[in-house]
Design a protein around this motif. Structure first.
Motif, PDB file in Angstrom:
ATOM      1  N   GLU B  68       0.843  -1.209   0.000  1.00  0.00           N
ATOM      2  CA  GLU B  68       0.000   0.000   0.000  1.00  0.00           C
ATOM      3  C   GLU B  68       0.876   1.258   0.000  1.00  0.00           C
ATOM      4  O   GLU B  68       0.633   2.197  -0.770  1.00  0.00           O
ATOM      5  CB  GLU B  68      -0.898  -0.023   1.245  1.00  0.00           C
ATOM      6  N   THR B  69       1.898   1.242   0.828  1.00  0.00           N
ATOM      7  CA  THR B  69       2.803   2.399   0.914  1.00  0.00           C
ATOM      8  C   THR B  69       3.556   2.599  -0.398  1.00  0.00           C
ATOM      9  O   THR B  69       3.625   3.718  -0.922  1.00  0.00           O
ATOM     10  CB  THR B  69       3.821   2.186   2.064  1.00  0.00           C
ATOM     11  N   LEU B  70       4.110   1.520  -0.938  1.00  0.00           N
ATOM     12  CA  LEU B  70       4.903   1.636  -2.169  1.00  0.00           C
ATOM     13  C   LEU B  70       4.053   2.081  -3.355  1.00  0.00           C
ATOM     14  O   LEU B  70       4.496   2.874  -4.183  1.00  0.00           O
ATOM     15  CB  LEU B  70       5.586   0.300  -2.495  1.00  0.00           C
ATOM     16  N   SER B  71       2.831   1.572  -3.424  1.00  0.00           N
ATOM     17  CA  SER B  71       1.994   1.949  -4.577  1.00  0.00           C
ATOM     18  C   SER B  71       1.562   3.416  -4.485  1.00  0.00           C
ATOM     19  O   SER B  71       1.331   4.053  -5.507  1.00  0.00           O
ATOM     20  CB  SER B  71       0.798   1.013  -4.728  1.00  0.00           C
ATOM     21  N   LYS B  72       1.490   3.944  -3.243  1.00  0.00           N
ATOM     22  CA  LYS B  72       1.201   5.387  -3.096  1.00  0.00           C
ATOM     23  C   LYS B  72       2.436   6.219  -3.454  1.00  0.00           C
ATOM     24  O   LYS B  72       2.307   7.336  -3.947  1.00  0.00           O
ATOM     25  CB  LYS B  72       0.775   5.685  -1.652  1.00  0.00           C
ATOM     26  N   MET B  73       3.615   5.675  -3.177  1.00  0.00           N
ATOM     27  CA  MET B  73       4.853   6.406  -3.469  1.00  0.00           C
ATOM     28  C   MET B  73       5.087   6.544  -4.966  1.00  0.00           C
ATOM     29  O   MET B  73       5.618   7.548  -5.431  1.00  0.00           O
ATOM     30  CB  MET B  73       6.053   5.680  -2.833  1.00  0.00           C
ATOM     31  N   SER B  96      -5.971  -5.265  -3.564  1.00  0.00           N
ATOM     32  CA  SER B  96      -6.570  -3.986  -3.129  1.00  0.00           C
ATOM     33  C   SER B  96      -5.499  -3.002  -2.658  1.00  0.00           C
ATOM     34  O   SER B  96      -5.650  -1.796  -2.808  1.00  0.00           O
ATOM     35  CB  SER B  96      -7.544  -4.206  -1.968  1.00  0.00           C
ATOM     36  N   ALA B  97      -4.435  -3.545  -2.088  1.00  0.00           N
ATOM     37  CA  ALA B  97      -3.352  -2.675  -1.594  1.00  0.00           C
ATOM     38  C   ALA B  97      -2.500  -2.120  -2.732  1.00  0.00           C
ATOM     39  O   ALA B  97      -1.713  -1.203  -2.522  1.00  0.00           O
ATOM     40  CB  ALA B  97      -2.475  -3.451  -0.618  1.00  0.00           C
ATOM     41  N   GLY B  98      -2.649  -2.694  -3.926  1.00  0.00           N
ATOM     42  CA  GLY B  98      -1.904  -2.167  -5.075  1.00  0.00           C
ATOM     43  C   GLY B  98      -1.020  -3.176  -5.776  1.00  0.00           C
ATOM     44  O   GLY B  98      -0.276  -2.815  -6.705  1.00  0.00           O
ATOM     45  N   ALA B  99      -1.081  -4.436  -5.367  1.00  0.00           N
ATOM     46  CA  ALA B  99      -0.262  -5.455  -6.045  1.00  0.00           C
ATOM     47  C   ALA B  99      -0.793  -5.705  -7.454  1.00  0.00           C
ATOM     48  O   ALA B  99      -2.003  -5.671  -7.684  1.00  0.00           O
ATOM     49  CB  ALA B  99      -0.279  -6.756  -5.251  1.00  0.00           C
TER      50      ALA B  99
END
Lengths: 163, 127
Positions: B68-73, B96-99
Motif C-alpha cells: 500500500e505504501t509503495l503503490s502510493k509512493m 486492493s493494496a496495489g499489487a
C-alpha cells in the motif's frame, strides 16, 4: 466449528506431504498424530510461528540440526513457512476457517528450552477446545535426512463445553 | 524486460537467494534486496526501481501494508506479492493494496518470470 475440525479425517492431509523448491532441499512428511508429545532430543533448532485470525495458536517446527544461521536452518525456516502456509490455505478451502501465520521466532537451544516452550503452550491452551497436531518427517539436504517434527496447537477462542 | 531494476523484499535470506538465482541470466537487474518494509521504503525513495517482489509475512510491517505504501509512493512501480499463504482473502487484500500479481510459494522460475513479464508489459503502470 472446533468439533467439525476434530471430526475431519483429512487433518493429516492439510500439511503438504512433500515440498521441494531447489534440487538441494526437500521436506517430507512421513506420519501424523492427532495429539502432541514432549520433544526430548538435544541440539535441535526450533522455529516458532504464531497463528492468528479465526484460529489462534502456534506452530513449533523442530529440526535435528543446531548450527546457528546456517543454510540448513535458514532454508528449513522457509520450508516450514511454506508448509504452514499451505496448511492454513487448505484449512480455509476445506473448513472456511481463515487464519494466518506471523513472522517467526527462533531458538537454537537444547531440550530444556523446548520443554519450556511446550509446557508454556499446553498451559496457555488449558480450558479451550484445541486442535493439537503433530507431524513427523525429514528434511533432506543433498539427500542427507534430518529428522523434523511440526507441532500445531490452536483454538478458536471457544472454551471447552461452549464451542 | 532487459535492464529493468528489481527490488526483492523478504525477511527470509533463503527466499531472497532463491529469487536471485531464478532471475540470474534473465536480463533483469537485481537493484537491491531488503529484509523488512522500512528498508524497502528507504530503497524505493533513494533508487529508481521498476518492480518490487514483496513477501507478505514479515516482522513489524507486513508485505500488504508495504504494498500500500509503495503503490502510493509511485504509480510506475510494479508490485508482485508472494506468500506461502494462498487464501482468497489474502490475495484480494494484496490486490486492493496495489499489487499487480500474487504468487503462492513455492513457485517455479518460469512462473516468476512469466509474472514479471506480465506486470512489466501490461500497461497498467503509469509512465
Amino acid at each position: 466449528m472446533i468439533e467439525s475440525i476434530h471430526a475431519v479425517s483429512e487433518l493429516n492431509e492439510l500439511l503438504p506431504q512433500s515440498i521441494q523448491m531447489t534440487k538441494k532441499f526437500r521436506l517430507e512428511i512421513e506420519s501424523f498424530e492427532n495429539c502432541i508429545s514432549e520433544i526430548s532430543h538435544e541440539n535441535k533448532f526450533l522455529v516458532k510461528f504464531p497463528i492468528e485470525g479465526e484460529l489462534k495458536g502456534v506452530a513449533l517446527c523442530y529440526l535435528d540440526h543446531s548450527e546457528q544461521e546456517s543454510e540448513i536452518t535458514q532454508s528449513f525456516t522457509e520450508y516450514a513457512n511454506i508448509a504452514l502456509g499451505h496448511f492454513l490455505t487448505r484449512m480455509d478451502q476445506s473448513r472456511h476457517i481463515m487464519a494466518e501465520i506471523a513472522a517467526p521466532f527462533f531458538s537454537y537451544s537444547g531440550a530444556r528450552n523446548y520443554k519450556y516452550e511446550f509446557l508454556n503452550e499446553i498451559n496457555r491452551f488449558k480450558g479451550f477446545n484445541c486442535i493439537k497436531l503433530q507431524y513427523h518427517g525429514k528434511y533432506l539436504v543433498d539427500s542427507k535426512g534430518h529428522k523434523i517434527i511440526i507441532q500445531i496447537f490452536c483454538h478458536n477462542n471457544h472454551q471447552i463445553g461452549h464451542a | 524486460m532487459d535492464g529493468k531494476r528489481i527490488l526483492i523484499v523478504d525477511d527470509s535470506d533463503f527466499s531472497r537467494k532463491t529469487i536471485v538465482d531464478y532471475l540470474e541470466g534473465s536480463g533483469l537487474k537485481i537493484a537491491a534486496e531488503a529484509s523488512n518494509a522500512n528498508e524497502a521504503i528507504r530503497i524505493c525513495s533513494e533508487k529508481s526501481i521498476d518492480l518490487a517482489i514483496v513477501d507478505v509475512v514479515m516482522p513489524e510491517i507486513s508485505g500488504i501494508e508495504l504494498t500500500e505504501t509503495l503503490s502510493k509512493m509511485s504509480s510506475k512501480l510494479g508490485i508482485i506479492v508472494i506468500s506461502s499463504l494462498g487464501q482468497e482473502n489474502i490475495v484480494m487484500r494484496a490486490i486492493s493494496a496495489g499489487a499487480h500479481d500474487f504468487l503462492q510459494k513455492p513457485f517455479t522460475k518460469e512462473l516468476l518470470l512469466e509474472s514479471i513479464n506480465k506486470v512489466l508489459t501490461s500497461g497498467e503502470l503509469v509512465e
